[in-house]
Motif scaffolding. Structure first.
Motif, PDB file in Angstrom:
ATOM      1  N   GLY A 151      -1.408   4.552   0.869  1.00 13.85           N
ATOM      2  CA  GLY A 151      -1.556   4.008   2.217  1.00 13.85           C
ATOM      3  C   GLY A 151      -0.352   4.343   3.079  1.00 13.85           C
ATOM      4  N   LEU A 152       0.080   3.375   3.885  1.00 11.73           N
ATOM      5  CA  LEU A 152       1.153   3.623   4.849  1.00 11.73           C
ATOM      6  C   LEU A 152       2.458   2.911   4.497  1.00 11.73           C
ATOM      7  CD1 LEU A 152      -0.917   3.254   8.164  1.00 11.73           C
ATOM      8  CD2 LEU A 152      -0.402   5.345   6.883  1.00 11.73           C
ATOM      9  N   GLY A 153       2.525   2.310   3.323  1.00 16.26           N
ATOM     10  CA  GLY A 153       3.674   1.478   2.995  1.00 16.26           C
ATOM     11  C   GLY A 153       5.003   2.194   2.942  1.00 16.26           C
ATOM     12  N   LYS A 199       7.278   4.159   8.341  1.00 11.34           N
ATOM     13  CA  LYS A 199       7.433   3.098   9.339  1.00 11.34           C
ATOM     14  C   LYS A 199       6.324   3.223  10.382  1.00 11.34           C
ATOM     15  CE  LYS A 199      11.355   1.236  10.497  1.00 11.34           C
ATOM     16  NZ  LYS A 199      11.430   0.023   9.669  1.00 11.34           N
ATOM     17  N   ALA A 200       5.111   2.942   9.931  1.00 13.26           N
ATOM     18  CA  ALA A 200       3.956   2.906  10.826  1.00 13.26           C
ATOM     19  C   ALA A 200       3.846   1.514  11.429  1.00 13.26           C
ATOM     20  CB  ALA A 200       2.682   3.255  10.061  1.00 13.26           C
ATOM     21  N   SER A 201       3.573   1.458  12.712  1.00 16.87           N
ATOM     22  CA  SER A 201       3.443   0.155  13.374  1.00 16.87           C
ATOM     23  C   SER A 201       2.386  -0.708  12.696  1.00 16.87           C
ATOM     24  CB  SER A 201       3.095   0.363  14.846  1.00 16.87           C
ATOM     25  OG  SER A 201       4.063   1.149  15.493  1.00 16.87           O
ATOM     26  N   ALA A 202       1.325  -0.077  12.188  1.00 17.27           N
ATOM     27  CA  ALA A 202       0.235  -0.822  11.555  1.00 17.27           C
ATOM     28  C   ALA A 202       0.701  -1.618  10.346  1.00 17.27           C
ATOM     29  CB  ALA A 202      -0.883   0.141  11.151  1.00 17.27           C
ATOM     30  N   ASN A 203       1.724  -1.115   9.631  1.00 15.14           N
ATOM     31  CA  ASN A 203       2.250  -1.865   8.481  1.00 15.14           C
ATOM     32  C   ASN A 203       2.691  -3.259   8.889  1.00 15.14           C
ATOM     33  OD1 ASN A 203       1.939   0.091   6.545  1.00 15.14           O
ATOM     34  ND2 ASN A 203       3.999   0.908   6.762  1.00 15.14           N
ATOM     35  N   TYR A 204       3.329  -3.337  10.026  1.00 16.71           N
ATOM     36  CA  TYR A 204       3.930  -4.594  10.453  1.00 16.71           C
ATOM     37  C   TYR A 204       2.879  -5.548  11.004  1.00 16.71           C
ATOM     38  CZ  TYR A 204       8.008  -1.978   9.304  1.00 16.71           C
ATOM     39  OH  TYR A 204       8.926  -1.244   8.590  1.00 16.71           O
ATOM     40  N   ALA A 205       1.830  -4.993  11.607  1.00 19.56           N
ATOM     41  CA  ALA A 205       0.704  -5.840  12.016  1.00 19.56           C
ATOM     42  C   ALA A 205       0.065  -6.485  10.794  1.00 19.56           C
ATOM     43  CB  ALA A 205      -0.322  -5.005  12.785  1.00 19.56           C
ATOM     44  N   GLU A 207      11.319   0.654  -7.819  1.00 19.14           N
ATOM     45  CA  GLU A 207      11.276   2.094  -7.624  1.00 19.14           C
ATOM     46  C   GLU A 207      10.337   2.446  -6.481  1.00 19.14           C
ATOM     47  OE1 GLU A 207       9.920   3.593 -11.349  1.00 19.14           O
ATOM     48  OE2 GLU A 207       7.868   2.863 -11.090  1.00 19.14           O
ATOM     49  N   LEU A 208      10.594   3.585  -5.845  1.00 21.98           N
ATOM     50  CA  LEU A 208       9.753   4.042  -4.742  1.00 21.98           C
ATOM     51  C   LEU A 208       8.453   4.574  -5.319  1.00 21.98           C
ATOM     52  CD1 LEU A 208      12.446   5.844  -2.558  1.00 21.98           C
ATOM     53  CD2 LEU A 208      11.590   3.494  -2.341  1.00 21.98           C
ATOM     54  N   SER A 209       7.397   3.793  -5.147  1.00 20.28           N
ATOM     55  CA  SER A 209       6.128   4.076  -5.808  1.00 20.28           C
ATOM     56  C   SER A 209       5.074   4.643  -4.861  1.00 20.28           C
ATOM     57  CB  SER A 209       5.595   2.783  -6.430  1.00 20.28           C
ATOM     58  OG  SER A 209       5.407   1.795  -5.418  1.00 20.28           O
ATOM     59  N   GLY A 210       5.419   4.836  -3.591  1.00 21.21           N
ATOM     60  CA  GLY A 210       4.438   5.290  -2.615  1.00 21.21           C
ATOM     61  C   GLY A 210       3.973   4.196  -1.687  1.00 21.21           C
ATOM     62  N   SER A 211       4.350   2.948  -1.971  1.00 21.08           N
ATOM     63  CA  SER A 211       3.976   1.840  -1.087  1.00 21.08           C
ATOM     64  C   SER A 211       5.189   1.049  -0.618  1.00 21.08           C
ATOM     65  CB  SER A 211       2.995   0.900  -1.798  1.00 21.08           C
ATOM     66  OG  SER A 211       3.551   0.427  -3.006  1.00 21.08           O
TER      67      SER A 211
END
Length: 353
Positions: free
Chosen positions: A189-191, A194-200, A248-252
């Motif tokens: 996904g977008l995790g 820094k997509a604005s949608a993450n914060y919404a 760890e940085l897992s993609g999310s």
């Protein structure tokens, strides 16, 4: 590409250092650059801070094709202005661009734009302890079109504003609520951008945590809801016995610049610093055994934010007697010391304006 400068004729009144609230006051000028398929990025300009005019069908309003970054400018005692690892922010901005099908920006040009805007509004940089000029670059879709596809036009904008502490607690420990129901992000996904949608997506949990008296939310993974990911505005670290752990940085999980800096510092100092999966159950079991020494968040806004209390499924634990731990304090003192020019920059992290 040259950057034209139009200076304001009506300067704003600057707030006093004791009146600074994060994200409420903005400086006199802003940077804007446009994108179109035939011209690429063009028409770069610094203009007086002003409203943006957009069509009601502008695609960013309907499909959330919008990304942003956050960094700071710091004034040193000898009057110099420092940026902390801005190239890392720009690299991450472009990673966000690629994920959301937004044209990337030239990284050297983006750095030049940031420096020039900060220089134009240099007198907006506050000088009190813990204060700085927050810099918010963002890119959003501007094409007027209803239809699910990438926009053909975009705006790259940078605004700035003087800030004090992000949390009212400052470096004092905050209370964190472990979110049991909602999901912030999943791998793929977008995790990690820094997509604005993450914060919404995070707002509902944040509001409910605040109503319970907690400052922020600690997110668990979106599949099993057992592995720790990050706090709403920060990455998170745990000191268990002689090991320091961060997920760890897992993609999310967002690859934070302060996170990266802390990992590099801790390894440089010789600590047993590991990036790995860590479950909330492991944290609570470590607390029961007396092994959980410190928990702290890391991010541009707060730098280091010690965690004094965790609440998971109604089970509240207090960490380090609700006090700031020695490693949290050392990281905070070192990072802010480098940022404000009080300590030598051994790692080449500072860019002068």
């Amino acid at each position: 590409m040259t950057i034209s400068v139009e200076r304001t004729k009506t300067p704003k009144q600057k707030p006093g250092t004791d009146q600074l609230v994060f994200g409420k006051v903005f400086s006199d000028h802003m940077f804007i650059c446009d994108y179109s398929p035939d011209k690429g990025w063009h028409n770069a300009r610094i203009v007086p801070y002003q409203n943006l005019s957009i069509d009601p069908s502008t695609m960013t309003l309907h499909y959330a094709q919008s990304i942003f970054e956050g960094l700071k400018a710091y004034k040193t005692k000898d009057g110099h202005v420092n940026l902390f690892r801005p190239r890392e922010n720009i690299k991450r901005l472009n990673a966000s661009c690629r994920r959301l099908c937004i044209p990337t920006v030239d990284e050297e040009f983006a750095l030049t734009a940031i420096k020039k805007l900060v220089d134009v509004d240099r007198d907006w940089i506050p000088e009190g302890d813990g204060t700085s000029l927050y810099i918010r670059p963002f890119i959003f879709a501007t094409e007027p079109h209803i239809g699910v596809r990438p926009s053909t036009t975009y705006s790259f904008v940078i605004i700035t504003g003087p800030v004090g502490a992000y949390y009212k607690e400052g470096i004092n420990p905050v209370k964190i609520y472990v979110e049991p129901n909602y999901v912030r992000a999943v791998r793929g996904g977008l995790g990690e951008i820094k997509a604005s949608a993450n914060y919404a997506a995070s707002l509902k949990a944040q509001v409910e945590a605040n109503e319970k008296g907690y400052t922020q939310v600690l997110w668990l993974d979106g599949v099993e809801k057992k592995y720790i990911e990050e706090v709403g505005t920060m990455n998170v670290f745990f000191i268990i016995g002689d090991e320091i752990v961060t997920p760890e940085l897992s993609g999310s999980i967002l690859p934070g610049i302060t996170r990266k800096s802390c990992i590099e510092l801790l390894r440089h100092w010789g600590y047993n610093m590991n990036e790995r999966r860590i479950s909330i159950q492991e944290v609570y079991e470590a607390h029961e055994k007396g092994l959980l020494k410190e928990v702290f968040g890391t991010g541009t806004a707060a730098v280091i934010s010690p965690v004094g209390e965790l609440c998971w499924n109604g089970n509240v634990i207090t960490i380090n007697n609700g006090k700031t731990g020695p490693i949290s304090q050392r990281l905070y003192d070192t990072l802010t010391g480098i940022q404000y020019g009080k300590l030598p920059d051994e790692f080449g992290w500072i860019e002068k304006v």
